[in-house]
Structure formats: structure tokens, C-alpha cells
Design a protein around this motif. Structure first.
Motif, PDB file in Angstrom:
ATOM      1  N   ALA A   1      -0.898  -1.902  -1.361  1.00  0.00           N
ATOM      2  CA  ALA A   1      -1.415  -0.944  -2.342  1.00  0.00           C
ATOM      3  C   ALA A   1      -2.940  -0.978  -2.388  1.00  0.00           C
ATOM      4  O   ALA A   1      -3.593   0.065  -2.507  1.00  0.00           O
ATOM      5  N   LEU A   2      -3.515  -2.168  -2.300  1.00  0.00           N
ATOM      6  CA  LEU A   2      -4.976  -2.290  -2.320  1.00  0.00           C
ATOM      7  C   LEU A   2      -5.593  -1.585  -1.118  1.00  0.00           C
ATOM      8  O   LEU A   2      -6.600  -0.878  -1.247  1.00  0.00           O
TER       9      LEU A   2
ATOM     10  N   ALA B   1      11.517  -0.515   1.264  1.00  0.00           N
ATOM     11  CA  ALA B   1      10.989  -1.075   0.018  1.00  0.00           C
ATOM     12  C   ALA B   1       9.475  -1.264   0.025  1.00  0.00           C
ATOM     13  O   ALA B   1       8.825  -0.962  -0.984  1.00  0.00           O
ATOM     14  N   PRO B   2       8.870  -1.786   1.099  1.00  0.00           N
ATOM     15  CA  PRO B   2       7.402  -1.955   1.056  1.00  0.00           C
ATOM     16  C   PRO B   2       6.659  -0.650   0.810  1.00  0.00           C
ATOM     17  O   PRO B   2       5.643  -0.634   0.100  1.00  0.00           O
ATOM     18  N   ILE B   3       7.158   0.442   1.381  1.00  0.00           N
ATOM     19  CA  ILE B   3       6.521   1.741   1.175  1.00  0.00           C
ATOM     20  C   ILE B   3       6.792   2.239  -0.237  1.00  0.00           C
ATOM     21  O   ILE B   3       5.880   2.686  -0.944  1.00  0.00           O
ATOM     22  N   ARG B   4       8.038   2.153  -0.668  1.00  0.00           N
ATOM     23  CA  ARG B   4       8.391   2.601  -2.025  1.00  0.00           C
ATOM     24  C   ARG B   4       7.589   1.848  -3.080  1.00  0.00           C
ATOM     25  O   ARG B   4       7.053   2.442  -4.022  1.00  0.00           O
ATOM     26  N   ASP B   5       7.519   0.524  -2.929  1.00  0.00           N
ATOM     27  CA  ASP B   5       6.824  -0.288  -3.926  1.00  0.00           C
ATOM     28  C   ASP B   5       5.337   0.054  -3.976  1.00  0.00           C
ATOM     29  O   ASP B   5       4.731   0.107  -5.053  1.00  0.00           O
TER      30      ASP B   5
ATOM     31  N   ALA C   1       0.147   5.689   2.518  1.00  0.00           N
ATOM     32  CA  ALA C   1      -1.033   6.532   2.308  1.00  0.00           C
ATOM     33  C   ALA C   1      -0.661   8.013   2.327  1.00  0.00           C
ATOM     34  O   ALA C   1      -1.160   8.801   1.513  1.00  0.00           O
ATOM     35  N   TRP C   2       0.215   8.398   3.240  1.00  0.00           N
ATOM     36  CA  TRP C   2       0.666   9.789   3.252  1.00  0.00           C
ATOM     37  C   TRP C   2       1.365  10.158   1.945  1.00  0.00           C
ATOM     38  O   TRP C   2       1.271  11.290   1.460  1.00  0.00           O
ATOM     39  N   LEU C   3       2.041   9.180   1.340  1.00  0.00           N
ATOM     40  CA  LEU C   3       2.847   9.446   0.148  1.00  0.00           C
ATOM     41  C   LEU C   3       2.156   9.078  -1.159  1.00  0.00           C
ATOM     42  O   LEU C   3       2.757   9.204  -2.227  1.00  0.00           O
ATOM     43  N   HIS C   4       0.887   8.641  -1.100  1.00  0.00           N
ATOM     44  CA  HIS C   4       0.306   7.957  -2.257  1.00  0.00           C
ATOM     45  C   HIS C   4       0.200   8.833  -3.514  1.00  0.00           C
ATOM     46  O   HIS C   4       0.151   8.310  -4.626  1.00  0.00           O
ATOM     47  N   ASP C   5       0.191  10.145  -3.364  1.00  0.00           N
ATOM     48  CA  ASP C   5       0.101  11.026  -4.532  1.00  0.00           C
ATOM     49  C   ASP C   5       1.379  11.809  -4.802  1.00  0.00           C
ATOM     50  O   ASP C   5       1.409  12.631  -5.727  1.00  0.00           O
TER      51      ASP C   5
ATOM     52  N   ALA D   1       1.478   0.676   5.500  1.00  0.00           N
ATOM     53  CA  ALA D   1       0.380   1.167   4.666  1.00  0.00           C
ATOM     54  C   ALA D   1       0.051   2.618   5.000  1.00  0.00           C
ATOM     55  O   ALA D   1      -0.249   3.418   4.101  1.00  0.00           O
ATOM     56  N   LYS D   2       0.110   2.980   6.269  1.00  0.00           N
ATOM     57  CA  LYS D   2      -0.196   4.365   6.658  1.00  0.00           C
ATOM     58  C   LYS D   2       0.840   5.321   6.073  1.00  0.00           C
ATOM     59  O   LYS D   2       0.493   6.406   5.566  1.00  0.00           O
TER      60      LYS D   2
END
Length: 219
Positions: free
Chosen positions: A98-99, A68-72, A47-51, A43-44
Motif C-alpha cells: 500500500a505504501l 488477497a494481497p491486491i484486495r488488501d 495501482a491500477w485498482l487503487h481508486d 503492487a502494479k
């Protein structure tokens, strides 16, 4: 592989030179969102990549190198992933990573210190946007077969609490006549407001209730 460090490096490169609505380096917002997430490296990193995918399309392909978990998660957080806001928030709510990131994102964007840096009209518009998002994301999951409270119901309660707070403040201002005791009408309005808040708190998850109340509710 330290995916958090990799994500931080990519985000710093992708957002270089970008500014937020208050004119501050955009990466500062991203860093605060990431810092708010603890004990969850997937998740961290997200978060760095969220935008990145949404705001830095020239770097979007680099996100594909992450697990995959980060990409998704990053994909779900992009507005382009859904046809409309209802679908966007519904998908995020059903995805724990994501939430977690989205709520940290809203918490930072909706923080009173950040909103006070903006023009009042912009701040009011954003409060409305974040309120709608929290209503869509923040219904408390019921332990029984009963349906979760609908976003429209949460929005009605939010609006009622905000209106009662504003009316109480107006009553206090208009009735100032040198008395030390609180004006009776204000006390009555706040009493009803607190009943609405109790119902709202019961229907929302603790995190979303705190984010929303920090935006609006004053004692």
C-alpha cells in the motif's frame, strides 16, 4: 492468471468517462501510477485498482476476485478504510504494498506539471494536502530504538524551508538594482534554508523527500 492485465481492464471499465481536476481522462492518472511501479506485479495490479473501491463503488465487488494481497492493498488505499487521516496514513505506512502505491499516487498528483494545470487556489490546497500526507508517510525508520520523527516535526521543517525560500525570493525581487551579484540577504536566507533542507532530508525517506521538494523547493 495475469492479474495486472485483469486490473488494467477493470480500471479502464470503472473509470470510463471520469475526468481529473484538470479535465483530463482520469484513467491517464491511474496508468501513470501503475507505470511508476516496476518489478512488483501485486503492487502494479493494486495501482491500477487503487481508486476503484473509493471512486467507483458499483465496481467494488469485482475487486474481490483478485488475490488477497491486491484486495488488501486496494482496501487500505480507500479513505473509507479508516476513521481519520492519521489512522489512514498509519495503516498504509505499515503495509509495504500500500505504501508503494500511495507514494506513486502522490508523486503523480503532486507533480508540478499537474499542479500548474489547476487554479492557483486549488493547487495551493493540494500542495498542503500532499505535504501533510508525505509527513505522515515519509519519516525515515530509525535503525535504533529512537522513535521516528513525528509528522508534526516534519511539517515544521517543511514549513520553515518553504518560508525561507519565499523570503529569499522576495529579497531578490525587492533588491534588484542592476547588480549582477546575488543580494546578500537572499544568500543568507538560502544558506539557512539549505541547513533546514539537510535536516529534513535526513529525517525523511529519499522518495518522500524528492516528491515534496519537487513541489516546493527551488534553487
Amino acid at each position: 492468471m495475469d492479474w495486472v492485465a485483469q486490473a488494467r481492464a477493470l480500471a479502464s471499465e470503472a473509470h470510463a468517462g471520469q475526468q481529473d481536476k484538470a479535465g483530463h481522462p482520469y484513467i491517464e492518472h491511474v496508468a501513470r501510477v501503475a507505470a511508476a511501479i516496476r518489478d512488483d506485479d501485486m503492487a502494479k495490479a493494486a495501482a491500477w485498482l487503487h481508486d476503484v473501491v473509493e471512486d467507483c463503488p458499483q465496481h467494488a465487488a469485482q475487486v474481490l476476485a483478485f488475490p488477497a494481497p491486491i484486495r488488501d492493498t486496494v482496501s487500505l488505499l480507500s479513505r473509507h478504510s479508516a476513521a481519520d487521516a492519521n489512522q489512514y496514513y498509519a495503516r498504509i505506512r505499515q503495509h509495504p504494498l500500500a505504501l508503494k502505491v500511495k507514494l506513486a499516487d502522490i508523486a503523480d498528483n503532486a507533480h508540478p506539471r499537474r499542479l500548474l494545470q489547476l487554479a492557483p487556489s486549488v493547487a495551493d490546497r493540494l500542495r498542503g494536502k500532499y505535504t501533510a500526507a508525505l509527513a505522515a508517510l515519509g519519516g525515515r525508520i530509525q535503525p535504533t530504538a529512537a522513535a521516528d520523527p513525528a509528522p508534526s516535526r516534519l511539517l515544521q521543517l517543511m514549513d520553515a524551508a518553504q518560508t525561507l525560500t519565499a523570503l529569499a525570493d522576495e529579497a531578490n525581487v525587492s533588491a534588484r538594482n542592476g547588480q549582477d551579484a546575488p543580494h546578500p540577504r537572499r544568500a543568507a536566507l538560502l544558506k539557512v534554508r539549505d541547513i533546514v533542507l539537510a535536516e529534513l532530508e535526513a529525517q525523511m525517506t529519499p522518495q518522500t523527500f524528492v516528491i515534496w521538494s519537487d513541489m516546493y523547493v527551488q534553487s
